[in-house]
Write a protein that holds these residues in place. Structure first.
Motif, PDB file in Angstrom:
ATOM      1  N   GLU A 175      79.305  15.079  52.886  1.00  0.00           N
ATOM      2  CA  GLU A 175      80.003  16.299  53.299  1.00  0.00           C
ATOM      3  C   GLU A 175      80.741  16.904  52.110  1.00  0.00           C
ATOM      4  OE1 GLU A 175      83.520  17.138  56.428  1.00  0.00           O
ATOM      5  OE2 GLU A 175      81.745  16.165  57.279  1.00  0.00           O
ATOM      6  N   VAL A 176      80.231  18.011  51.614  1.00  0.00           N
ATOM      7  CA  VAL A 176      80.815  18.695  50.456  1.00  0.00           C
ATOM      8  C   VAL A 176      81.243  20.093  50.879  1.00  0.00           C
ATOM      9  CG1 VAL A 176      80.440  19.542  48.112  1.00  0.00           C
ATOM     10  CG2 VAL A 176      79.370  17.400  48.847  1.00  0.00           C
ATOM     11  N   ARG A 177      82.494  20.412  50.637  1.00  0.00           N
ATOM     12  CA  ARG A 177      83.019  21.749  50.937  1.00  0.00           C
ATOM     13  C   ARG A 177      83.052  22.549  49.639  1.00  0.00           C
ATOM     14  NH1 ARG A 177      87.116  24.227  54.093  1.00  0.00           N
ATOM     15  NH2 ARG A 177      86.973  26.444  53.615  1.00  0.00           N
ATOM     16  N   ALA A 178      82.555  23.763  49.667  1.00  0.00           N
ATOM     17  CA  ALA A 178      82.493  24.574  48.454  1.00  0.00           C
ATOM     18  C   ALA A 178      83.103  25.945  48.705  1.00  0.00           C
ATOM     19  CB  ALA A 178      81.047  24.734  47.986  1.00  0.00           C
ATOM     20  N   ILE A 179      83.838  26.437  47.706  1.00  0.00           N
ATOM     21  CA  ILE A 179      84.324  27.811  47.736  1.00  0.00           C
ATOM     22  C   ILE A 179      83.968  28.469  46.407  1.00  0.00           C
ATOM     23  CG2 ILE A 179      86.229  27.278  49.292  1.00  0.00           C
ATOM     24  CD1 ILE A 179      88.103  27.521  46.816  1.00  0.00           C
ATOM     25  N   GLY A 180      83.993  29.785  46.396  1.00  0.00           N
ATOM     26  CA  GLY A 180      83.674  30.522  45.175  1.00  0.00           C
ATOM     27  C   GLY A 180      84.875  30.588  44.249  1.00  0.00           C
ATOM     28  N   ALA A 181      85.139  29.482  43.556  1.00  0.00           N
ATOM     29  CA  ALA A 181      86.242  29.424  42.595  1.00  0.00           C
ATOM     30  C   ALA A 181      85.779  28.592  41.409  1.00  0.00           C
ATOM     31  CB  ALA A 181      87.491  28.802  43.228  1.00  0.00           C
ATOM     32  N   GLY A 182      85.517  29.235  40.303  1.00  0.00           N
ATOM     33  CA  GLY A 182      85.067  28.531  39.106  1.00  0.00           C
ATOM     34  C   GLY A 182      85.527  29.270  37.872  1.00  0.00           C
ATOM     35  N   GLY A 183      85.134  28.757  36.724  1.00  0.00           N
ATOM     36  CA  GLY A 183      85.528  29.408  35.487  1.00  0.00           C
ATOM     37  C   GLY A 183      85.025  30.833  35.387  1.00  0.00           C
ATOM     38  N   GLY A 184      83.881  31.106  36.026  1.00  0.00           N
ATOM     39  CA  GLY A 184      83.311  32.445  35.983  1.00  0.00           C
ATOM     40  C   GLY A 184      83.763  33.350  37.108  1.00  0.00           C
ATOM     41  N   SER A 185      84.689  32.890  37.980  1.00  0.00           N
ATOM     42  CA  SER A 185      85.149  33.716  39.102  1.00  0.00           C
ATOM     43  C   SER A 185      85.842  34.976  38.581  1.00  0.00           C
ATOM     44  CB  SER A 185      86.107  32.922  39.988  1.00  0.00           C
ATOM     45  OG  SER A 185      85.420  31.870  40.629  1.00  0.00           O
ATOM     46  N   ILE A 186      85.475  36.101  39.160  1.00  0.00           N
ATOM     47  CA  ILE A 186      85.924  37.406  38.655  1.00  0.00           C
ATOM     48  C   ILE A 186      87.252  37.806  39.298  1.00  0.00           C
ATOM     49  CG2 ILE A 186      85.359  39.862  38.619  1.00  0.00           C
ATOM     50  CD1 ILE A 186      82.379  38.972  38.473  1.00  0.00           C
TER      51      ILE A 186
ATOM     52  N   GLY B 130      82.909  21.538  34.193  1.00  0.00           N
ATOM     53  CA  GLY B 130      83.378  22.161  32.964  1.00  0.00           C
ATOM     54  C   GLY B 130      84.814  22.629  33.039  1.00  0.00           C
ATOM     55  N   ALA B 131      85.263  23.077  34.234  1.00  0.00           N
ATOM     56  CA  ALA B 131      86.608  23.647  34.361  1.00  0.00           C
ATOM     57  C   ALA B 131      87.569  22.757  35.135  1.00  0.00           C
ATOM     58  CB  ALA B 131      86.525  25.024  35.032  1.00  0.00           C
ATOM     59  N   GLY B 132      87.084  21.704  35.806  1.00  0.00           N
ATOM     60  CA  GLY B 132      87.969  20.828  36.570  1.00  0.00           C
ATOM     61  C   GLY B 132      89.083  20.225  35.741  1.00  0.00           C
TER      62      GLY B 132
ATOM     63  N   THR C  37      87.149  14.099  45.436  1.00  0.00           N
ATOM     64  CA  THR C  37      86.350  14.543  44.291  1.00  0.00           C
ATOM     65  C   THR C  37      86.403  16.055  44.198  1.00  0.00           C
ATOM     66  OG1 THR C  37      84.231  14.763  45.458  1.00  0.00           O
ATOM     67  CG2 THR C  37      84.828  12.571  44.679  1.00  0.00           C
ATOM     68  N   THR C  38      86.670  16.556  42.997  1.00  0.00           N
ATOM     69  CA  THR C  38      86.783  18.003  42.788  1.00  0.00           C
ATOM     70  C   THR C  38      85.934  18.402  41.590  1.00  0.00           C
ATOM     71  OG1 THR C  38      88.759  17.753  41.383  1.00  0.00           O
ATOM     72  CG2 THR C  38      89.121  18.041  43.746  1.00  0.00           C
ATOM     73  N   ASP C  39      84.967  19.249  41.840  1.00  0.00           N
ATOM     74  CA  ASP C  39      84.034  19.699  40.801  1.00  0.00           C
ATOM     75  C   ASP C  39      84.214  21.195  40.631  1.00  0.00           C
ATOM     76  OD1 ASP C  39      81.954  20.397  39.180  1.00  0.00           O
ATOM     77  OD2 ASP C  39      80.369  19.569  40.437  1.00  0.00           O
ATOM     78  N   MET C  40      84.859  21.577  39.546  1.00  0.00           N
ATOM     79  CA  MET C  40      85.050  23.001  39.253  1.00  0.00           C
ATOM     80  C   MET C  40      84.133  23.376  38.098  1.00  0.00           C
ATOM     81  SD  MET C  40      88.489  25.097  38.194  1.00  0.00           S
ATOM     82  CE  MET C  40      88.471  26.900  38.039  1.00  0.00           C
ATOM     83  N   GLY C  41      83.116  24.126  38.417  1.00  0.00           N
ATOM     84  CA  GLY C  41      82.165  24.558  37.409  1.00  0.00           C
ATOM     85  C   GLY C  41      82.364  26.022  37.074  1.00  0.00           C
TER      86      GLY C  41
ATOM     87  N   VAL D 206      70.454  14.313  34.621  1.00  0.00           N
ATOM     88  CA  VAL D 206      70.567  15.760  34.359  1.00  0.00           C
ATOM     89  C   VAL D 206      70.942  16.472  35.647  1.00  0.00           C
ATOM     90  CG1 VAL D 206      69.283  17.854  33.771  1.00  0.00           C
ATOM     91  CG2 VAL D 206      68.958  15.793  32.410  1.00  0.00           C
ATOM     92  N   ASP D 207      71.866  17.419  35.535  1.00  0.00           N
ATOM     93  CA  ASP D 207      72.250  18.257  36.674  1.00  0.00           C
ATOM     94  C   ASP D 207      72.286  19.707  36.230  1.00  0.00           C
ATOM     95  OD1 ASP D 207      73.512  18.789  39.386  1.00  0.00           O
ATOM     96  OD2 ASP D 207      75.061  19.566  38.047  1.00  0.00           O
ATOM     97  N   ILE D 208      71.652  20.574  37.011  1.00  0.00           N
ATOM     98  CA  ILE D 208      71.613  22.000  36.692  1.00  0.00           C
ATOM     99  C   ILE D 208      72.660  22.729  37.520  1.00  0.00           C
ATOM    100  CG2 ILE D 208      70.204  24.080  36.632  1.00  0.00           C
ATOM    101  CD1 ILE D 208      67.755  22.318  36.448  1.00  0.00           C
ATOM    102  N   GLY D 209      73.635  23.307  36.864  1.00  0.00           N
ATOM    103  CA  GLY D 209      74.650  24.098  37.541  1.00  0.00           C
ATOM    104  C   GLY D 209      74.382  25.581  37.408  1.00  0.00           C
ATOM    105  N   GLY D 210      75.266  26.381  38.014  1.00  0.00           N
ATOM    106  CA  GLY D 210      75.068  27.823  37.959  1.00  0.00           C
ATOM    107  C   GLY D 210      75.258  28.399  36.572  1.00  0.00           C
ATOM    108  N   THR D 211      76.072  27.736  35.732  1.00  0.00           N
ATOM    109  CA  THR D 211      76.337  28.232  34.387  1.00  0.00           C
ATOM    110  C   THR D 211      75.765  27.307  33.319  1.00  0.00           C
ATOM    111  OG1 THR D 211      78.399  29.236  35.191  1.00  0.00           O
ATOM    112  CG2 THR D 211      78.142  29.025  32.813  1.00  0.00           C
ATOM    113  N   PHE D 212      75.983  25.987  33.481  1.00  0.00           N
ATOM    114  CA  PHE D 212      75.531  25.037  32.474  1.00  0.00           C
ATOM    115  C   PHE D 212      74.611  23.978  33.073  1.00  0.00           C
ATOM    116  CE2 PHE D 212      79.455  26.574  30.473  1.00  0.00           C
ATOM    117  CZ  PHE D 212      78.991  26.859  29.194  1.00  0.00           C
ATOM    118  N   THR D 213      73.696  23.489  32.258  1.00  0.00           N
ATOM    119  CA  THR D 213      72.878  22.321  32.576  1.00  0.00           C
ATOM    120  C   THR D 213      73.492  21.138  31.837  1.00  0.00           C
ATOM    121  OG1 THR D 213      70.854  23.587  32.907  1.00  0.00           O
ATOM    122  CG2 THR D 213      70.602  21.262  32.340  1.00  0.00           C
ATOM    123  N   ASP D 214      73.869  20.101  32.582  1.00  0.00           N
ATOM    124  CA  ASP D 214      74.591  18.960  32.023  1.00  0.00           C
ATOM    125  C   ASP D 214      73.688  17.749  31.904  1.00  0.00           C
ATOM    126  OD1 ASP D 214      76.851  20.558  32.090  1.00  0.00           O
ATOM    127  OD2 ASP D 214      77.442  19.844  34.071  1.00  0.00           O
TER     128      ASP D 214
END
Length: 706
Positions: free
Chosen positions: A331-342, A458-460, A294-298, A5-13
């Motif tokens: 080493e994981v690099r993250a930016i604010g880009a996801g399905g919910g990005s405004i 979810g969005a990758g 590896t690219t994880d777009m949530g 189980v993994d808890i993300g900002g929008t969905f729990t998978d």
């Protein structure tokens, strides 16, 4: 049964494997403030797919791997414990000074010149909760000034009276001689029974006063919230029938027992993103790929990691909330880009993110009160996401509301049609993600064309067709577990324990060999003691000796530098020859990281830390899939192809109905109840023998791009 189980900002998978390798994936909306509710909703969804209740399923589960965001959230939201810090007299401002590192911590490279944006982070330990102690140990571990225990008791009592809940102890050179820190720890436990205590000599026994202090302080700052969550979710699992082993995914790429995670919560800061990396490595080995991105777009972020020769790039100095953690992490690099990005128009320009609509209110199309258009809204308007089949049809999306929000806030201000505006939103977010991929590949000396992209979240799968081609990689893989890939990583990861020791040595310089001066006997002794500690930890966790793998490494740098590189060291006796090989690999890695010709062997090298990681093999079944022998006729729908810029007829397939070896040319959409894979015009998608989807640019399209 095995659960991840993994808890993300929008969905729990959730990912579930049965004893025969049968695969089930499930999603539920995350529940901020009550994260365990999202976990049990996902469990109930998985159970329903097998015709069971959640309690019946949990009773059959033998192992539960969990990736958690609790530590990350506590740092971001600044709602950790009231923590007191005990430091050596004269060094109480270490956390505030931060070697000037905090002045730019977390500031994107393109904004480092914006001096108005530079500021120190809000303190995790206010200065009035810091107490300085008269004591001193020198660099060799010799006690120069004995500790005054009466002074320690007075300081602890003052901090308790000030409302301190947890304590961090960081004394000078304690990693050389931890006696004073141990004595301070005993006094704290006598004066404040039950208080959580972090000793820097145990949490981060490494060179670097600031990093060691920050790691110990963050460990205590995070402890109550993380421990409370872990205890709470485990107790709730037990009450609902779970009797198996419960383990937590850490930031170094392995799982750990709950008791160890509760002792070292700082090692969970990047727990969630690490799961996807480890799941990708596990799958890449089966597919024969050694170099992957590896690219994880949530829903809220885009997380990227690099795997070279089957091993993820690691960091020993990770920034979290403006402070630095001195424990090994993927080493994981993250930016604010996801399905919910405004999306918004600023001064006539279309901008996406970094802020997100999150799970609530979420995108406008969710119908949960969101009013600002997001990337997901654009995908729905373009026809790439079907509003009627989202989450298997359990959640209907409102296309009309999404179109209206884009029209009013994006299209009209820019003088575009709604579909042109939606296509622009998608292309901009894809370009932002491609820029991040360039930074972590080309910026580190790697050629993206030598790598394969793994796209999940979810969005990758919805967007990899865009950012993959933009980067120029030859192939993209969408794993069969892509919709819950980080959860799969928590399920598939090995048990992991690591320990390190500061061991400062200098070698080479001038005309001497780089490794000359490194003491092989001392290094061998240190590795032996660390390996014994790891084996003991694995034994306590119930791992058989035959299932334990030990990995040695050393942190090296050129003299007078401040940043180290982690260099692996082969097993066996440490000799002059093996140290010469270690130095040569350091120089090779240095030039790979910073550019050819950047190495400066004449300066000599410094070995600062030796480290051992132990991995206990996870005995999990491999995914066994039953695929049909023939694909049914596809559905059809019209989409607005964002790159071509016009409406096109699009084939629509159901992922679960596709046979091995199935091939489709874009534009096409391959739907799964929990995600959609978009194949752009000019691309070809194939289903491999493991039911993963591989996307490549058609040959004529590649030739046309040259």
């Amino acid at each position: 049964m095995f659960l991840g189980v993994d808890i993300g900002g929008t969905f729990t998978d959730l990912v579930m494997l049965d004893g025969d390798g049968g695969l089930v994936t499930a999603k539920a909306l995350s529940t901020p403030g009550e994260l365990e509710l999202g976990v049990f909703a996902a469990v109930a969804e998985a159970a329903a797919q097998r015709g069971m209740t959640g309690e019946e399923l949990l009773a059959k589960v033998t192992a539960f791997g969990h990736g958690t965001t609790q530590a990350t959230n506590a740092v971001i939201e600044r709602d950790g414990a009231r923590t007191g810090l005990l430091a050596t007299r004269g060094f109480g401002d270490t956390l505030a000074i931060q070697r000037l590192m905090g002045f730019t911590a977390g500031v994107p490279v393109d904004r480092l010149g914006w001096y108005s944006r530079r500021r120190y982070p809000a303190p995790i330990v206010p200065r009035h909760l810091v107490r300085e102690l008269r004591e001193r140990v020198d660099h060799a571990g010799k006690i120069l000034l004995p500790l005054d225990e009466d002074e320690v008791r007075k300081a602890v009592r003052e901090l308790v009276a000030a409302g301190v809940e947890t304590f961090a102890v960081a004394l000078l050179w304690s990693f050389r001689n931890p006696e004073h820190e141990h004595r301070v720890g005993r006094v704290i436990r006598e004066e404040a029974p039950g208080a959580f205590v972090s000793l820097s000599s145990e949490i981060a026994p490494v060179l670097g006063e600031y990093e060691r202090t920050a790691t110990a302080a963050l460990n205590s700052y995070l402890a109550p919230k993380v421990v409370s969550y872990l205890d709470g979710i485990e107790q709730m699992l037990r009450k609902r029938g779970f009797k198996g082993a419960f383990s937590i995914l850490n930031s170094a790429g392995g799982v750990m027992p709950v008791a160890e995670a509760a002792r070292r919560p700082v090692t969970l800061v990047t727990s969630g993103p690490t799961g996807g990396v480890m799941g990708s490595i596990h799958l890449a080995k089966k597919l024969g790929y050694r170099n992957i991105i590896t690219t994880d777009m949530g829903g809220t972020s885009f997380d990227v990691a690099i795997v070279v020769e089957g091993k993820p790039l690691m960091s020993t100095n990770h920034e979290a909330g403006g402070f630095h953690i001195a424990t090994p992490m993927v080493e994981v690099r993250a930016i604010g880009a996801g399905g919910g990005s405004i999306a918004r128009v600023v001064d006539g320009q279309l901008r996406i993110g970094p802020d997100s609509a999150g799970a609530r209110p979420g995108p406008v199309c969710y119908g949960r009160g969101g009013t600002r258009p997001t990337v997901t809204d654009a995908d729905v308007v373009l026809g790439i996401i079907d509003p009627d089949t989202f989450l298997g049809g359990k959640m209907k999306l409102d296309r009309a509301a999404a179109a209206l929000a884009i029209e009013e806030q994006i299209a009209k201000p820019l003088g575009l049609s709604v579909e042109q505006a939606a296509a622009g939103m998608r292309r901009i977010v894809d370009a932002q993600m491609a820029d991040t991929l360039r930074e972590v590949t080309i910026g580190r000396g790697f050629d993206p064309r030598d790598f394969v992209i793994f796209a999940y979240g979810g969005a990758g799968p919805v967007h990899c067709a865009g950012y993959g081609v933009e980067l120029g990689v030859p192939r993209m893989v969408v794993p069969v577990t892509s919709m819950a890939h980080s959860a799969y990583g928590a399920l598939a990861a090995d048990l992991q324990f690591s320990t390190e020791r500061a061991l400062l040595m200098r070698g080479g310089g001038g005309d001497r060999d780089a490794s000359e001066g490194l003491d092989a006997a001392r290094i061998q002794t240190a590795f032996g003691e660390l390996e014994a500690e790891c084996l003991d930890a694995m034994s306590r966790a119930g791992v058989e000796a035959a299932d334990i793998r030990l990995v040695r490494s050393a942190d090296l740098r050129y003299r007078r530098q401040t940043n180290d590189l982690i260099i692996p060291l082969d097993a066996g006796a440490v000799t002059a020859s093996s140290l010469a090989d270690l130095a040569a690999r350091f120089e090779q890695t240095y030039e790979q990281t910073y550019g050819k010709g950047s190495a400066f062997r004449e300066a000599g090298i410094e070995l600062t830390t030796v480290r051992v990681e132990a991995f206990g093999k996870a005995r999990r079944p491999e995914i066994a899939l039953h695929a049909p022998t023939e694909a049914p006729a596809p559905g059809r729908r019209s989409i607005f192809e964002p790159v071509v810029g016009r409406r096109m007829d699009c084939a629509v397939h159901n992922w679960r109905d596709l046979p091995m070896g199935f091939t489709v040319e874009g534009p096409a959409v391959i739907e799964h109840p929990e995600t959609s894979v978009f194949v752009a015009a000019g691309q070809v998608a194939r289903l491999d023998a493991h039911s993963n989807i591989t996307i490549e640019q058609r040959q004529e399209s590649r030739d046309g791009r040259r």
